[in-house]
Scaffold this active site. Structure first.
Site, mmCIF file in Angstrom:
data_model
loop_
_atom_site.group_PDB
_atom_site.id
_atom_site.type_symbol
_atom_site.label_atom_id
_atom_site.label_comp_id
_atom_site.label_asym_id
_atom_site.label_seq_id
_atom_site.Cartn_x
_atom_site.Cartn_y
_atom_site.Cartn_z
ATOM 1 N N ASN A 172 0.855 -1.187 0.000
ATOM 2 C CA ASN A 172 0.000 0.000 0.000
ATOM 3 C C ASN A 172 0.891 1.237 0.000
ATOM 4 O OD1 ASN A 172 -2.951 -0.963 0.406
ATOM 5 N ND2 ASN A 172 -1.756 -2.191 1.873
ATOM 6 N N GLU A 173 1.164 1.718 -1.189
ATOM 7 C CA GLU A 173 2.092 2.829 -1.373
ATOM 8 C C GLU A 173 1.440 4.161 -0.991
ATOM 9 O OE1 GLU A 173 5.069 2.287 -1.809
ATOM 10 O OE2 GLU A 173 5.531 0.785 -3.321
#
Length: 639
Positions: A172-173
């Site tokens: 989850n950037e």
């Protein structure tokens, strides 16, 4: 912030967590990642056992990367030695690269089986890892079905996490939404840079991945996030003390009711209670903490040490220090402390009063071993000091602990093999060329290719040491076995590794040892090589020569010691800076496109020079002499 749920784990950290106005996530800090990993594994084992007693499944969310490796090793040990059963365990992994074959050694499918699943009695049908070969036409439905499977199993009882330098959890950037579910995501450049060593170059790192979403992670009943090493310290501080933001996805965990960050001292070093504890509350003002505070105060105020006033101390949370010491005495003591670290004689100055010098005057000519984890760390990290030791007549030996072969590109290896073939046509040279051409991305280099790459590194090392005037007889290539796997993943230290280290130290009987003290990655080569030094010295502690042997730690191209930590600072003239640069240039395979570049695209000589300039500037900013550059060392004292 969500109310805390008390957990039943009895962590035994270095410093117990105290809810402060700075920290928004429960965290515990351990002396080292090994002890911390064992505690986390014990919590997971206890959960599995409790579920077994009530005849329930235990649903675990699992992470990959270097952080959880020791946790998995301990779980395997408990299964094999203590009978911990995984028959009731169901697992869901966080993520997988896309596209990625399961058989690829860089796949998380391979990682999990290599480190855990192949060694415990978990049922194969209970293992769930995102499929990196899911076609783009069906990947959306696949992600939705992954979410459904988690819910159908009653949700995650326990989620194990690492954290990336971008603040990502799973993949989850930055920019990930609070309510995001399992989906395809484009990887951040920094994430790909960090993965590049495992893939032997950033060009080989996939650009996309399947990842559980933030909401999926948050749904877990219990979350434990692991953070190891100095290179995670900045993002840990932002996550624990910063505001919730999509720019740092891990900050979403501030709203979880049962989340603990388990850190080692490096990862927790930037937290306010550790970096500037006087801003949190009353302190025990040790000499070390006082030195740290004064350097910080100079940086904060922009003043030199000797110009600090009572008002500076009072205005910056250090009033209680003035109740113990007068500011003038504090300033003088600190100035003298730093002044005494500076020496142009890293092996000690002969016939000089060494009372206030970092090294002993006697013996005037010392036997010295410089341990270099890779075949260029010596000149990158302490090339100026190396040069000075030789110039001042000491018996200097350099010992390259590993071959460094995986850092040589296929293109360079092919070039050398083709040159060898032109000079003297041979089946061996052609075989090496054919092996490189035929190698698939998921396979390892053949022993012949690794041998050639090792010879390339050796030749470059000789070029550098000869330039500095060191005799070839004083250059040693140890080729420690732990490194020789043909891939970024290394073996644990073995008796053979330690015996090699013991033998060279015993043969030389040094008065000084210099070793790399980069501890950012607990599973990295530098850390393993330093552990090898420690283990060897432990075995040799009864040898008479070890009582007169001092161990100095240097750091590499990424981090430098804090000024208050430095115990020996060796100035370099502009001419010596150039000599160091030219010694680094000898390592041609590590120039113009280094395979393991890190997040800094500059070449190693540029990074080293900037670091050395900055160290000298910081001394000068504190009111000390102005030098072109400095190399810094900390002495490790054995128990």
């Amino acid at each position: 912030m969500a109310a805390r749920v008390k957990t039943d784990i009895r962590y035994k950290p270095v410093g117990q967590f105290e809810e402060t106005r700075f920290e928004k996530i429960h965290n515990v800090i351990f002396e080292n990642s090994n002890d911390a990993s064992i505690e986390v594994a014990q919590e997971m084992a206890n959960l599995i056992k409790r579920k077994q007693l009530s005849n329930k499944r235990c649903v675990l969310g699992l992470a990959t990367g270097s952080s959880p490796i020791r946790v998995y090793e301990e779980l395997v040990r408990m299964h094999q030695e203590e009978g911990l059963s995984f028959e009731n365990v169901v697992t869901f992994n966080l993520d997988e690269y896309l596209p990625m074959d399961k058989e690829n050694t860089q796949s998380y499918h391979y990682f999990m089986h290599e480190h855990l699943f192949n060694h415990v009695n978990i049922h194969p049908e209970n293992i769930h890892i995102p499929d990196g070969k899911t076609p783009s036409t069906t990947v959306v439905e696949y992600c939705l079905s992954y979410e459904r499977k988690i819910k159908d199993h009653g949700g995650l009882d326990f989620q194990l996490l690492g954290i990336g330098r971008t603040g990502h959890i799973g993949f989850n950037e930055p920019g990930s939404h609070y309510n995001s579910g399992t989906r395809v995501i484009t990887l951040d450049h920094i994430t790909r840079v960090d993965a590049a060593p495992a893939f032997l170059g950033i060009d080989n790192v996939p650009r996309k991945a399947i990842t559980m979403g933030i909401a999926t992670v948050r749904s877990a009943k219990r979350i434990v996030l692991l953070g190891w090493g100095q290179n995670k310290a900045d993002i840990i501080k932002k996550t624990v003390e910063g505001e919730i933001s999509s720019h740092v996805p891990a900050t979403y965990l501030q709203n979880h009711k049962n989340c603990t960050f388990v850190l080692d001292t490096g990862a927790g070093s930037e937290l306010t209670r550790n970096k500037t504890p006087w801003l949190v509350g009353p302190c025990e003002w040790t000499e070390e903490l006082t030195a740290k505070a004064i350097v910080w105060l100079c940086t904060k105020t922009g003043k030199t040490i000797l110009s600090l006033t009572d008002k500076d101390y009072n205005d910056n949370g250090m009033a209680d220090l003035l109740m113990i010491h007068d500011s003038y005495d504090l300033n003088i003591k600190m100035f003298n402390r730093l002044q005494h670290t500076i020496t142009g004689w890293p092996g000690g100055k002969p016939n000089a009063d060494d009372t206030n010098r970092p090294e002993r005057a006697e013996p005037a000519k010392k036997r010295v071993i410089i341990f270099s984890p890779h075949p260029d760390d010596d000149v990158i990290s302490m090339g100026g000091t190396f040069d000075r030791l030789i110039e001042q007549g000491h018996e200097v030996h350099v010992a390259y602990q590993t071959s460094g072969n995986i850092a040589v590109s296929d293109a360079d290896a092919t070039k050398y093999a083709e040159i060898a073939k032109r000079i003297s046509p041979s089946k061996e040279a052609q075989s090496i060329i054919d092996s490189i051409v035929a190698r698939k991305e998921s396979s390892f280099d053949s022993p012949e290719v690794r041998r050639l790459k090792g010879h390339i590194r050796r030749g470059e090392s000789y070029a550098a040491t000869r330039y500095l005037g060191l005799a070839d007889s004083n250059v040693h290539f140890l080729d420690l076995p732990f490194y020789e796997t043909g891939t970024i993943k290394k073996n644990n230290l073995s008796k053979d590794d330690i015996d090699i280290m013991v033998n060279i130290i015993q043969d030389i009987k040094p008065h000084q040892i210099f070793a790399a003290g980069d501890l950012a990655d607990p599973h990295g080569t530098h850390r393993i090589c330093l552990d090898a030094v420690f283990e060897a010295m432990k075995k040799l502690k009864l040898e008479p020569f070890t009582k007169d042997c001092w161990l100095w730690l240097y750091r590499g191209a990424w981090h430098e010691w804090d000024i208050n930590e430095i115990e020996m600072a060796v100035p370099m003239s502009p001419g010596q800076v150039l000599r160091k640069r030219h010694a680094i240039f000898a390592h041609q395979s590590q120039k113009d496109g280094v395979m393991f570049q890190g997040d800094d695209t500059r070449e190693f000589w540029m990074r080293a020079e900037e670091r050395n300039r900055n160290t000298a500037k910081r001394y000068n900013d504190l009111g000390l002499s102005d030098y072109a550059a400095m190399e810094a060392f900390v002495r490790h004292k054995f128990d």
